[in-house]
Design a protein around this motif. Structure first.
Motif, PDB file in Angstrom:
ATOM      1  N   ASP A 180       0.916  -1.324   0.005  1.00  0.00           N
ATOM      2  CA  ASP A 180      -0.201   0.131  -0.001  1.00  0.00           C
ATOM      3  C   ASP A 180       0.882   1.243   0.106  1.00  0.00           C
ATOM      4  OD1 ASP A 180      -2.336  -1.618   0.008  1.00  0.00           O
ATOM      5  OD2 ASP A 180      -2.688  -1.431   2.060  1.00  0.00           O
ATOM      6  N   TYR A 181       2.008   1.255   0.754  1.00  0.00           N
ATOM      7  CA  TYR A 181       2.748   2.188   0.957  1.00  0.00           C
ATOM      8  C   TYR A 181       3.377   2.887  -0.648  1.00  0.00           C
ATOM      9  CZ  TYR A 181       6.659   5.398   2.065  1.00  0.00           C
ATOM     10  OH  TYR A 181       7.556   6.340   2.147  1.00  0.00           O
ATOM     11  N   CYS A 182       3.861   1.566  -0.944  1.00  0.00           N
ATOM     12  CA  CYS A 182       4.628   1.715  -2.597  1.00  0.00           C
ATOM     13  C   CYS A 182       3.592   2.205  -3.458  1.00  0.00           C
ATOM     14  CB  CYS A 182       5.216   0.282  -2.902  1.00  0.00           C
ATOM     15  SG  CYS A 182       6.708  -0.419  -2.156  1.00  0.00           S
ATOM     16  N   ILE A 183       2.277   1.737  -3.460  1.00  0.00           N
ATOM     17  CA  ILE A 183       1.143   2.420  -4.341  1.00  0.00           C
ATOM     18  C   ILE A 183       1.075   3.862  -4.055  1.00  0.00           C
ATOM     19  CG2 ILE A 183      -1.492   2.576  -4.686  1.00  0.00           C
ATOM     20  CD1 ILE A 183      -1.145  -0.707  -4.325  1.00  0.00           C
ATOM     21  N   TYR A 184       0.879   4.177  -2.878  1.00  0.00           N
ATOM     22  CA  TYR A 184       0.826   5.817  -2.487  1.00  0.00           C
ATOM     23  C   TYR A 184       1.957   6.374  -3.112  1.00  0.00           C
ATOM     24  CZ  TYR A 184       0.933   9.640   0.825  1.00  0.00           C
ATOM     25  OH  TYR A 184       1.210  11.108   1.138  1.00  0.00           O
ATOM     26  N   ARG A 185       3.269   6.075  -2.911  1.00  0.00           N
ATOM     27  CA  ARG A 185       4.316   6.686  -3.223  1.00  0.00           C
ATOM     28  C   ARG A 185       4.407   6.622  -4.770  1.00  0.00           C
ATOM     29  NH1 ARG A 185       6.773  10.061  -0.355  1.00  0.00           N
ATOM     30  NH2 ARG A 185       8.866   9.688  -0.594  1.00  0.00           N
ATOM     31  N   LEU A 186       3.915   5.779  -5.532  1.00  0.00           N
ATOM     32  CA  LEU A 186       3.889   5.848  -6.936  1.00  0.00           C
ATOM     33  C   LEU A 186       2.771   6.780  -7.351  1.00  0.00           C
ATOM     34  CD1 LEU A 186       4.014   2.101  -7.946  1.00  0.00           C
ATOM     35  CD2 LEU A 186       5.792   3.806  -8.537  1.00  0.00           C
ATOM     36  N   SER A 187       1.975   7.074  -6.686  1.00  0.00           N
ATOM     37  CA  SER A 187       0.696   7.940  -6.809  1.00  0.00           C
ATOM     38  C   SER A 187       1.297   9.529  -6.932  1.00  0.00           C
ATOM     39  CB  SER A 187      -0.417   7.994  -6.011  1.00  0.00           C
ATOM     40  OG  SER A 187      -1.193   6.665  -6.221  1.00  0.00           O
ATOM     41  N   GLU A 188       2.096   9.543  -5.734  1.00  0.00           N
ATOM     42  CA  GLU A 188       2.758  10.907  -5.713  1.00  0.00           C
ATOM     43  C   GLU A 188       3.874  11.170  -6.695  1.00  0.00           C
ATOM     44  OE1 GLU A 188       4.629  10.656  -1.665  1.00  0.00           O
ATOM     45  OE2 GLU A 188       2.875  11.666  -0.842  1.00  0.00           O
ATOM     46  N   VAL A 189       4.563  10.201  -7.315  1.00  0.00           N
ATOM     47  CA  VAL A 189       5.797  10.256  -8.155  1.00  0.00           C
ATOM     48  C   VAL A 189       4.875  10.579  -9.373  1.00  0.00           C
ATOM     49  CG1 VAL A 189       7.111   8.878  -9.895  1.00  0.00           C
ATOM     50  CG2 VAL A 189       7.251   8.595  -7.302  1.00  0.00           C
ATOM     51  N   SER A 190       3.760  10.164  -9.742  1.00  0.00           N
ATOM     52  CA  SER A 190       2.797  10.165 -10.779  1.00  0.00           C
ATOM     53  C   SER A 190       2.422  11.943 -11.095  1.00  0.00           C
ATOM     54  CB  SER A 190       1.617   9.567 -10.860  1.00  0.00           C
ATOM     55  OG  SER A 190       0.993   9.852 -12.169  1.00  0.00           O
ATOM     56  N   VAL A 191       2.440  12.537  -9.908  1.00  0.00           N
ATOM     57  CA  VAL A 191       2.203  14.184  -9.869  1.00  0.00           C
ATOM     58  C   VAL A 191       3.487  14.686  -9.904  1.00  0.00           C
ATOM     59  CG1 VAL A 191       1.018  16.112  -8.594  1.00  0.00           C
ATOM     60  CG2 VAL A 191      -0.054  13.679  -8.958  1.00  0.00           C
ATOM     61  N   SER A 192       4.522  14.283  -8.904  1.00  0.00           N
ATOM     62  CA  SER A 192       5.754  15.160  -8.719  1.00  0.00           C
ATOM     63  C   SER A 192       6.721  14.931  -9.637  1.00  0.00           C
ATOM     64  CB  SER A 192       6.130  14.623  -7.333  1.00  0.00           C
ATOM     65  OG  SER A 192       6.645  13.599  -7.172  1.00  0.00           O
ATOM     66  N   LEU A 193       6.890  13.661 -10.175  1.00  0.00           N
ATOM     67  CA  LEU A 193       7.566  13.414 -11.404  1.00  0.00           C
ATOM     68  C   LEU A 193       9.356  13.328 -10.401  1.00  0.00           C
ATOM     69  CD1 LEU A 193       7.001  15.640 -14.185  1.00  0.00           C
ATOM     70  CD2 LEU A 193       6.207  13.513 -13.610  1.00  0.00           C
ATOM     71  N   SER A 194       9.168  12.962  -9.128  1.00  0.00           N
ATOM     72  CA  SER A 194      10.234  12.949  -8.383  1.00  0.00           C
ATOM     73  C   SER A 194      11.070  11.448  -8.522  1.00  0.00           C
ATOM     74  CB  SER A 194       9.865  13.037  -7.068  1.00  0.00           C
ATOM     75  OG  SER A 194      10.989  12.904  -6.060  1.00  0.00           O
ATOM     76  N   LEU A 195      12.356  11.543  -9.169  1.00  0.00           N
ATOM     77  CA  LEU A 195      13.089  10.330  -9.125  1.00  0.00           C
ATOM     78  C   LEU A 195      13.490   9.893  -7.774  1.00  0.00           C
ATOM     79  CD1 LEU A 195      15.076  11.160 -12.113  1.00  0.00           C
ATOM     80  CD2 LEU A 195      12.983   9.786 -12.170  1.00  0.00           C
ATOM     81  N   ARG A 196      13.614  10.953  -6.941  1.00  0.00           N
ATOM     82  CA  ARG A 196      13.952  10.332  -5.467  1.00  0.00           C
ATOM     83  C   ARG A 196      13.016   9.596  -5.112  1.00  0.00           C
ATOM     84  NH1 ARG A 196      12.811  12.363  -0.975  1.00  0.00           N
ATOM     85  NH2 ARG A 196      11.739  14.346  -1.654  1.00  0.00           N
ATOM     86  N   GLU A 197      11.612  10.027  -5.077  1.00  0.00           N
ATOM     87  CA  GLU A 197      10.648   9.146  -4.408  1.00  0.00           C
ATOM     88  C   GLU A 197      10.604   7.871  -5.410  1.00  0.00           C
ATOM     89  OE1 GLU A 197       6.754  11.652  -4.370  1.00  0.00           O
ATOM     90  OE2 GLU A 197       7.732  12.926  -3.083  1.00  0.00           O
ATOM     91  N   LEU A 198      10.631   7.810  -6.529  1.00  0.00           N
ATOM     92  CA  LEU A 198      10.686   6.633  -7.308  1.00  0.00           C
ATOM     93  C   LEU A 198      11.905   5.741  -6.866  1.00  0.00           C
ATOM     94  CD1 LEU A 198       9.607   4.915  -9.670  1.00  0.00           C
ATOM     95  CD2 LEU A 198      11.347   6.215 -11.179  1.00  0.00           C
ATOM     96  N   ASP A 199      12.827   6.234  -6.561  1.00  0.00           N
ATOM     97  CA  ASP A 199      14.170   5.285  -6.172  1.00  0.00           C
ATOM     98  C   ASP A 199      13.698   4.456  -4.838  1.00  0.00           C
ATOM     99  OD1 ASP A 199      15.491   5.976  -8.359  1.00  0.00           O
ATOM    100  OD2 ASP A 199      16.901   7.390  -7.160  1.00  0.00           O
ATOM    101  N   GLU A 200      12.782   5.538  -3.928  1.00  0.00           N
ATOM    102  CA  GLU A 200      12.519   4.813  -2.781  1.00  0.00           C
ATOM    103  C   GLU A 200      11.642   3.499  -3.010  1.00  0.00           C
ATOM    104  OE1 GLU A 200       9.982   5.673   1.258  1.00  0.00           O
ATOM    105  OE2 GLU A 200      10.021   7.414  -0.317  1.00  0.00           O
ATOM    106  N   VAL A 201      10.737   3.672  -3.820  1.00  0.00           N
ATOM    107  CA  VAL A 201      10.068   2.349  -4.169  1.00  0.00           C
ATOM    108  C   VAL A 201      10.537   1.361  -4.869  1.00  0.00           C
ATOM    109  CG1 VAL A 201       8.005   1.816  -5.619  1.00  0.00           C
ATOM    110  CG2 VAL A 201       7.842   3.856  -4.481  1.00  0.00           C
ATOM    111  N   VAL A 202      11.744   1.652  -5.707  1.00  0.00           N
ATOM    112  CA  VAL A 202      12.374   0.820  -6.258  1.00  0.00           C
ATOM    113  C   VAL A 202      13.162   0.017  -5.283  1.00  0.00           C
ATOM    114  CG1 VAL A 202      14.340   0.602  -7.752  1.00  0.00           C
ATOM    115  CG2 VAL A 202      12.589   1.978  -8.690  1.00  0.00           C
TER     116      VAL A 202
END
Length: 133
Positions: A92-114
């Motif tokens: 669920d947390y990964c889904i939440y973060r990916l939803s944020e990445v979709s808007v923010s385009l933050s590679l740092r947030e994407l790296d956290e999910v990765v």
């Protein structure tokens, strides 16, 4: 040759390969196939963000979320106890973060999910290896 034909051809090849791997997989191996697909798709999200292909980024994030929802959906909450509840929270947390990445385009947030997905994948590899021993 434009990117559409390259991407579309690769997607068709990947789809056939994924179907073949899934058909021959045990339940544990199937989870690993899903994690492999998720890792690949997360890499595509990065590429789409970097290349400013935002429509493709959205489709890739949607695929990632669908895979995470699939992984979450097969968890046996009744039998798994706190471990399964923890996995559900991580998915669920990964889904939440990916939803944020979709808007923010933050590679740092994407790296956290990765990183989280990589750790979960390694854990499943360990479970599968221990099960086969």
């Amino acid at each position: 040759m434009n990117d559409y034909y390259i991407d579309n051809g690769f997607e068709q090849y990947r789809s056939v390969d994924l179907e073949a791997r899934a058909a021959a997989a045990s339940p544990y191996e199937l989870v690993l196939v899903l994690f492999d697909g998720l890792v690949d798709e997360l890499a595509r999200v990065r590429g789409h963000i970097e290349a400013k292909r935002f429509e493709h980024k959205g489709a890739s994030i949607e695929k990632c979320i669908n895979i995470l929802n699939g992984l979450n959906g097969v968890l046996d909450v009744d039998q798994g106890g706190e471990v399964v509840a923890g996995l559900a929270r991580l998915y669920d947390y990964c889904i939440y973060r990916l939803s944020e990445v979709s808007v923010s385009l933050s590679l740092r947030e994407l790296d956290e999910v990765v990183e989280l997905v990589g750790t979960l994948r390694e854990g499943w590899h360990g479970v599968n290896a221990a099960r086969q021993s």
